[in-house]
Design an enzyme around this catalytic site. Sequence first.
Site, PDB file in Angstrom:
ATOM      1  N   THR A 121       0.848  -1.190   0.000  1.00  0.00           N
ATOM      2  CA  THR A 121       0.000   0.000   0.000  1.00  0.00           C
ATOM      3  C   THR A 121       0.883   1.238   0.000  1.00  0.00           C
ATOM      4  O   THR A 121       1.612   1.481   0.967  1.00  0.00           O
ATOM      5  CB  THR A 121      -0.889   0.005   1.261  1.00  0.00           C
ATOM      6  N   GLU A 147      -3.455  -4.792  -2.557  1.00  0.00           N
ATOM      7  CA  GLU A 147      -3.853  -5.971  -1.776  1.00  0.00           C
ATOM      8  C   GLU A 147      -5.006  -5.595  -0.855  1.00  0.00           C
ATOM      9  O   GLU A 147      -4.921  -4.593  -0.151  1.00  0.00           O
ATOM     10  CB  GLU A 147      -2.625  -6.382  -0.939  1.00  0.00           C
ATOM     11  N   PHE A 148      -6.087  -6.408  -0.867  1.00  0.00           N
ATOM     12  CA  PHE A 148      -7.224  -6.115   0.010  1.00  0.00           C
ATOM     13  C   PHE A 148      -7.476  -7.229   1.029  1.00  0.00           C
ATOM     14  O   PHE A 148      -8.541  -7.279   1.622  1.00  0.00           O
ATOM     15  CB  PHE A 148      -8.499  -5.907  -0.813  1.00  0.00           C
ATOM     16  N   GLU A 151      -6.427 -10.193   7.247  1.00  0.00           N
ATOM     17  CA  GLU A 151      -5.686 -11.203   7.998  1.00  0.00           C
ATOM     18  C   GLU A 151      -6.668 -12.111   8.723  1.00  0.00           C
ATOM     19  O   GLU A 151      -7.707 -11.667   9.185  1.00  0.00           O
ATOM     20  CB  GLU A 151      -4.739 -10.525   8.992  1.00  0.00           C
ATOM     21  N   LYS A 200      -7.367   2.049  -2.795  1.00  0.00           N
ATOM     22  CA  LYS A 200      -6.905   1.286  -1.632  1.00  0.00           C
ATOM     23  C   LYS A 200      -6.939   2.152  -0.361  1.00  0.00           C
ATOM     24  O   LYS A 200      -7.462   1.746   0.680  1.00  0.00           O
ATOM     25  CB  LYS A 200      -5.478   0.769  -1.900  1.00  0.00           C
ATOM     26  N   GLY A 249     -16.726  -1.674  19.881  1.00  0.00           N
ATOM     27  CA  GLY A 249     -15.709  -2.313  20.717  1.00  0.00           C
ATOM     28  C   GLY A 249     -14.579  -1.371  21.069  1.00  0.00           C
ATOM     29  O   GLY A 249     -14.760  -0.143  21.085  1.00  0.00           O
ATOM     30  N   CYS A 256      -3.125  -2.043   8.775  1.00  0.00           N
ATOM     31  CA  CYS A 256      -3.656  -1.245   7.660  1.00  0.00           C
ATOM     32  C   CYS A 256      -4.497  -0.045   8.079  1.00  0.00           C
ATOM     33  O   CYS A 256      -4.158   1.091   7.764  1.00  0.00           O
ATOM     34  CB  CYS A 256      -4.455  -2.147   6.725  1.00  0.00           C
ATOM     35  N   LYS A 316      -7.094  -8.941  16.074  1.00  0.00           N
ATOM     36  CA  LYS A 316      -8.356  -9.634  15.843  1.00  0.00           C
ATOM     37  C   LYS A 316      -8.072 -11.135  15.887  1.00  0.00           C
ATOM     38  O   LYS A 316      -6.906 -11.540  15.887  1.00  0.00           O
ATOM     39  CB  LYS A 316      -9.007  -9.214  14.524  1.00  0.00           C
ATOM     40  N   ARG A 323       0.284  -5.736  15.555  1.00  0.00           N
ATOM     41  CA  ARG A 323       0.588  -4.347  15.211  1.00  0.00           C
ATOM     42  C   ARG A 323      -0.614  -3.458  15.545  1.00  0.00           C
ATOM     43  O   ARG A 323      -1.727  -3.728  15.126  1.00  0.00           O
ATOM     44  CB  ARG A 323       0.964  -4.227  13.728  1.00  0.00           C
TER      45      ARG A 323
HETATM   46  N1  LIG Z   1      -0.904  -7.498   6.338  1.00  0.00           N
HETATM   47  C1  LIG Z   1      -2.040  -7.289   5.702  1.00  0.00           C
HETATM   48  O1  LIG Z   1      -3.078  -7.811   6.065  1.00  0.00           O
HETATM   49  C2  LIG Z   1      -2.096  -6.392   4.488  1.00  0.00           C
HETATM   50  C3  LIG Z   1      -3.319  -6.259   3.811  1.00  0.00           C
HETATM   51  C4  LIG Z   1      -3.375  -5.405   2.719  1.00  0.00           C
HETATM   52  C5  LIG Z   1      -2.248  -4.705   2.344  1.00  0.00           C
HETATM   53  N2  LIG Z   1      -1.086  -4.844   3.043  1.00  0.00           N
HETATM   54  C6  LIG Z   1       0.086  -4.076   2.619  1.00  0.00           C
HETATM   55  O2  LIG Z   1       1.072  -4.981   2.149  1.00  0.00           O
HETATM   56  C7  LIG Z   1       2.378  -4.492   2.462  1.00  0.00           C
HETATM   57  C8  LIG Z   1       3.121  -5.550   3.251  1.00  0.00           C
HETATM   58  O3  LIG Z   1       2.490  -5.717   4.498  1.00  0.00           O
HETATM   59  P1  LIG Z   1       2.849  -6.947   5.455  1.00  0.00           P
HETATM   60  O4  LIG Z   1       1.898  -6.887   6.572  1.00  0.00           O
HETATM   61  O5  LIG Z   1       2.956  -8.184   4.649  1.00  0.00           O
HETATM   62  O6  LIG Z   1       4.318  -6.491   5.942  1.00  0.00           O
HETATM   63  P2  LIG Z   1       5.367  -7.334   6.807  1.00  0.00           P
HETATM   64  O7  LIG Z   1       6.092  -6.328   7.620  1.00  0.00           O
HETATM   65  O8  LIG Z   1       4.678  -8.477   7.464  1.00  0.00           O
HETATM   66  O9  LIG Z   1       6.371  -7.960   5.726  1.00  0.00           O
HETATM   67  C9  LIG Z   1       7.227  -7.225   4.939  1.00  0.00           C
HETATM   68  C10 LIG Z   1       8.377  -8.144   4.484  1.00  0.00           C
HETATM   69  O10 LIG Z   1       9.174  -7.443   3.542  1.00  0.00           O
HETATM   70  C11 LIG Z   1      10.549  -7.809   3.754  1.00  0.00           C
HETATM   71  N3  LIG Z   1      11.411  -6.801   3.123  1.00  0.00           N
HETATM   72  C12 LIG Z   1      11.657  -5.535   3.515  1.00  0.00           C
HETATM   73  N4  LIG Z   1      12.485  -4.935   2.641  1.00  0.00           N
HETATM   74  C13 LIG Z   1      12.768  -5.836   1.680  1.00  0.00           C
HETATM   75  C14 LIG Z   1      13.561  -5.807   0.494  1.00  0.00           C
HETATM   76  N5  LIG Z   1      14.240  -4.721   0.144  1.00  0.00           N
HETATM   77  N6  LIG Z   1      13.618  -6.923  -0.260  1.00  0.00           N
HETATM   78  C15 LIG Z   1      12.957  -8.046   0.100  1.00  0.00           C
HETATM   79  N7  LIG Z   1      12.187  -8.123   1.200  1.00  0.00           N
HETATM   80  C16 LIG Z   1      12.087  -7.045   1.984  1.00  0.00           C
HETATM   81  C17 LIG Z   1      10.646  -7.880   5.274  1.00  0.00           C
HETATM   82  O11 LIG Z   1      11.780  -8.602   5.697  1.00  0.00           O
HETATM   83  C18 LIG Z   1       9.321  -8.569   5.607  1.00  0.00           C
HETATM   84  O12 LIG Z   1       9.465  -9.971   5.595  1.00  0.00           O
HETATM   85  C19 LIG Z   1       2.168  -3.183   3.229  1.00  0.00           C
HETATM   86  O13 LIG Z   1       2.233  -2.108   2.348  1.00  0.00           O
HETATM   87  C20 LIG Z   1       0.768  -3.334   3.760  1.00  0.00           C
HETATM   88  O14 LIG Z   1       0.159  -2.086   4.016  1.00  0.00           O
HETATM   89  C21 LIG Z   1      -0.977  -5.690   4.096  1.00  0.00           C
END
Ligand SMILES: NC(=O)c1ccc[n+]([C@@H]2O[C@H](COP(=O)([O-])OP(=O)(O)OC[C@H]3O[C@@H](n4cnc5c(N)ncnc54)[C@H](O)[C@@H]3O)[C@@H](O)[C@H]2O)c1
Length: 439
Positions: A121, A147-148, A151, A200, A249, A256, A316, A323
């Site tokens: 995002t 990505e939507f 978790e 998004k 709640g 996010c 949740k 986080r």
């Molecule tokens: N977690 C969710 O439910 C969710 C849902 C929708 C969108 N998003 C978006 O997706 C993105 C990722 O979120 P997340 O929760 O998976 O993050 P996260 O922190 O769980 O994972 C990020 C990963 O990226 C790796 N990383 C960092 N720099 C790197 C690089 N240069 N090369 C390779 N790997 C690298 C880290 O080591 C880590 O494993 C964010 O922008 C988030 O807003 C997440």
Amino acid sequence: MKISVIGMGYAGAVTSACLAELGHYVTGYDIDHRRINSLNSFKPQIFEPGLEKLIEKNCEIKRLKFQHVDDSDLDLGEITIITVGTPSDPNGSPNLEYIWKSVEWATEHLQQNSILLMRSTVQPGTGDLISTRFCENKNINYISCPEFLKEGEAVSDFFTPDRIIIGGNNSDAIEKVVDLHSGISSPIIKTKIIAAEMIKFASNAFLATKISFINEMANFCEAWGADVDDVKEGLGLDHRIGKSFLNAGVGFGGSCLPKETRAFTSLASNYGIKSNLLESVLEVNEYQSQIPFRIIKDVFADMNNVKVGILGMSFKPNTDDIRESPSIKIAQTLSKLGCQVSCFDPVSNQKSEEKLGSTVKFETSIENLTTNKNIILLMTPWEIILNSNWHQIFESMIEPKILFDGRNSLDPAIMKNIGFNYIGVGRGISSSHLDHLSW
Ligand SMILES: NC(=O)c1ccc[n+]([C@@H]2O[C@H](COP(=O)([O-])OP(=O)(O)OC[C@H]3O[C@@H](n4cnc5c(N)ncnc54)[C@H](O)[C@@H]3O)[C@@H](O)[C@H]2O)c1
């Protein structure tokens, strides 16, 4: 297709495994050796229902593998998907450090005419900047495909999304990303890059607004004696409003909603906009997370003697993600004020302990957590917690045996019948309980 995914966190690990399940050949990359090793032994470091099995199955049939970015045998394939983290800076603005590094790395290794697809995002405008700075001179096509996933339901969300948003400037590249998703029958919206980014951000800001709205209504319900669950039912049946995201709640958390809502408010002033609505959404959310503190302050004369048990640490159920979890915030507040705080979560005890240190105690069972506590805070409605033996919990507690149901997920009549001093959020029955309690 041959695909690479950069960043093996929650979004990346799910995207990689699910794309492999659709039939693509996927390599997941990360900078963290431990993450890569655990994925290659089918034990992701994150908890997401269904993910482990999908990883094992697709690794065994050689459609999925994981590599460190420094490995020498790199072949990023036709589409490289970025899923690295985009945390907030302390002032709330998005920190794109990981995005720049991963984009730089990917565009160095990508072949001409391949696609760089952004699933992380990023704030509106980032994609056009990446496209001009890193992609155009190398003949790489940039696509925004946010990505939507939710978790806890991420795997099923991947295969049945409400919509797929594809933002890009090149129609061949857009069609290739449509093909990437073949096998998924959901509406596909093709837009400009900036519109995809805005969709998004706006989606998350809207969901956060809905939650803060019902929480504010819950506070009125509390004062006036209505049950917010009845109000939710009546509101939600209006199809213009809908029932989802109307659960009152202790507020929203996770990676996010807080981050993206804060990004709007912190970026607003750069564009001469005053973000009154979203600032209030965040204020309401902060206020909700401190409800347990206000209850304890009202009931107990001395915080130092209060024995508090927190049930559920993840933001949740069905995820280990802590986080911005309201449980973490309230554990920090209460322990700072001298309460004796113990916590339990079915999967995120270790992550929570790393975050909170020795300021609170961690228990490995619900029974241990609730024994000899004055007040239980039910913060995350995991099934295992909801299905507890509440009679036994009641017996194990010490007076005044308050049960705070921070997600309105228990039946107040049953809990009151057992003997608890039950307090929900906006259930119109709580104030009367507080009136007679003073400890
Ligand atoms: N977690 C969710 O439910 C969710 C849902 C929708 C969108 N998003 C978006 O997706 C993105 C990722 O979120 P997340 O929760 O998976 O993050 P996260 O922190 O769980 O994972 C990020 C990963 O990226 C790796 N990383 C960092 N720099 C790197 C690089 N240069 N090369 C390779 N790997 C690298 C880290 O080591 C880590 O494993 C964010 O922008 C988030 O807003 C997440």
